[in-house]
Design a protein around this motif. Structure first.
Motif, short mmCIF file in Angstrom:
data_model
loop_
_atom_site.label_atom_id
_atom_site.label_comp_id
_atom_site.label_asym_id
_atom_site.label_seq_id
_atom_site.Cartn_x
_atom_site.Cartn_y
_atom_site.Cartn_z
N LEU A 188 0.70 -1.02 0.14
CA LEU A 188 0.30 0.04 -0.09
C LEU A 188 0.76 0.98 0.00
O LEU A 188 0.62 2.14 -0.64
CB LEU A 188 -0.98 0.07 1.28
N ASP A 191 3.06 1.01 -3.47
CA ASP A 191 2.16 0.95 -4.97
C ASP A 191 0.58 1.55 -4.74
O ASP A 191 -0.08 1.55 -5.64
CB ASP A 191 2.18 -0.44 -5.37
N GLY A 192 0.16 1.76 -3.65
CA GLY A 192 -1.00 2.08 -3.44
C GLY A 192 -2.26 1.10 -3.39
O GLY A 192 -1.94 0.13 -3.76
N LEU A 193 -3.67 1.61 -3.40
CA LEU A 193 -4.65 0.84 -3.28
C LEU A 193 -4.99 0.23 -4.55
O LEU A 193 -5.57 -0.82 -5.00
CB LEU A 193 -5.72 1.48 -2.59
N ARG A 194 -4.89 1.13 -5.71
CA ARG A 194 -5.45 0.61 -7.01
C ARG A 194 -4.97 -0.37 -7.60
O ARG A 194 -3.72 -0.91 -7.54
CB ARG A 194 -4.91 1.91 -8.13
#
Lengths: 195, 195
Positions: A188, A191-194
């Motif tokens: 997260l 690279d984040g949630l997407r």
DNA sequence: ATAGATTAACCGAATGTTCGGTCGGGACAA
DNA sequence: TTGTCCCGACCGAACATTCGGTTAATCTAT
């Protein structure tokens, strides 16, 4: 088992009880009476082991700080490209937080009402500063986005990691193993949630 | 200017002072003497405005909860694709947190030592549950990664947003405007740190 | 406008309880 | 026996709140 055996406390074991209660009720919301009940010994007996309430706090936050600063001395935090070091520190901080959960929890909640707390807060600021510099290096090397200010990004990153003290429980809730949590944090964060 | 003019408190203005001191010292670390000094009136005068210390806490956390749950009733949180709703809620939560910073700060720090605190914690759990369902929907619609468990992701996301209470200051530190912070939160949350 | 009545906001003292800690002594284990 | 660990009773200070009273502001009647 011999019933005449006396279960006695050490400063260490007493500290563990104290930290648990401090975390439940808050340091200021915990009286020595609360501690004595949780420990199963009288209030005055506590003073055989420690000089006072604040010494318990000092030991606990000291242990947490030792864990955190220890990470910065490790090989993975010192050698290599900045983004890899940051990822290493992110992992290790999450791991230390989980390994020393009661102590780090207490550290993260100090307010500043006592000298011990103020010193702990100062040390935390040093740690944050060290990590912020690392993140800044990774941005400079082109590996991390530059459209979010480094100090702000550091705060949000560690805000997320530190949030574990509010909900992570080592006894496991469902499939949440420690490794899964560490991996989730790194994923997260970087690279984040997407999808 | 007439020196005999009496500046009087309202429950609202007294609450603002109280919440500030509660946040500095912690609720349990704040005595009514601390409040009276901060407010510049006697301890007993406080009781003209409120029934007791806990009423101040109740009002403050109530205000924060009202703000947060209000978001869930807004159009952007109800209509549309789940991932857009989640992004909307993320933005709005960050905004509400910044607009009601003292109140949300206090809410996020409650421990459970009083009935008011326990009720507030229960309400927070409801809010978290609502958001977790929204994130789960977005995963189901294929817009968010499925390799991080939804509940865990929700906690890390809100861990990051809620961390603002530890470091965000409306008076601005450098170039940190409110919009910049909201944008940073959304970018890091959905797209991560990586360049 | 003015005086008296009323109300809101405030006060210091007092109250009962709780706070962190001390003291003299007892219990336990080696 | 001796040292460690523990105890209940106690301490002065601090806690949140209440009490009886004062002061300033507002209202009302003249």
């Amino acid at each position: 088992m011999t019933m005449s055996k006396r279960d006695t406390y050490t400063p260490e074991s007493l500290l563990a009880v104290a930290v648990q209660v401090f975390n439940e009720r808050g340091y200021d919301g915990t009286s020595m009476e609360h501690l004595s009940r949780a420990a199963g010994i009288s209030k005055s007996s506590i003073y055989h082991h420690v000089r006072g309430k604040e010494e318990l706090l000092q030991r606990a936050v000291g242990r947490a700080l030792e864990g955190l600063f220890g990470i910065l001395d490790e090989r993975g935090a010192r050698d290599g490209r900045a983004v890899l070091r940051l990822e290493y520190v992110t992992r290790r901080t999450t791991e230390v937080l989980m390994d020393e959960l009661p102590y780090v929890t207490l550290l993260l909640r100090v307010r500043g009402n006592t000298p011990t707390e103020r010193r702990a807060m100062e040390r935390r600021r040093e740690f944050d500063q060290r990590v912020s510099e690392l993140l800044k290096d990774a941005v400079a090397e082109g590996d991390l986005r530059a459209d979010v200010e480094a100090r702000l990004a550091t705060r949000l990153l560690f805000g997320m990691i530190n949030s574990l003290v509010e909900w992570y429980r080592p006894d496991g809730r469902g499939a949440e193993g420690a490794d899964q949590v560490v991996d989730a944090v790194v994923r997260l964060a970087f690279d984040g949630l997407r999808a």
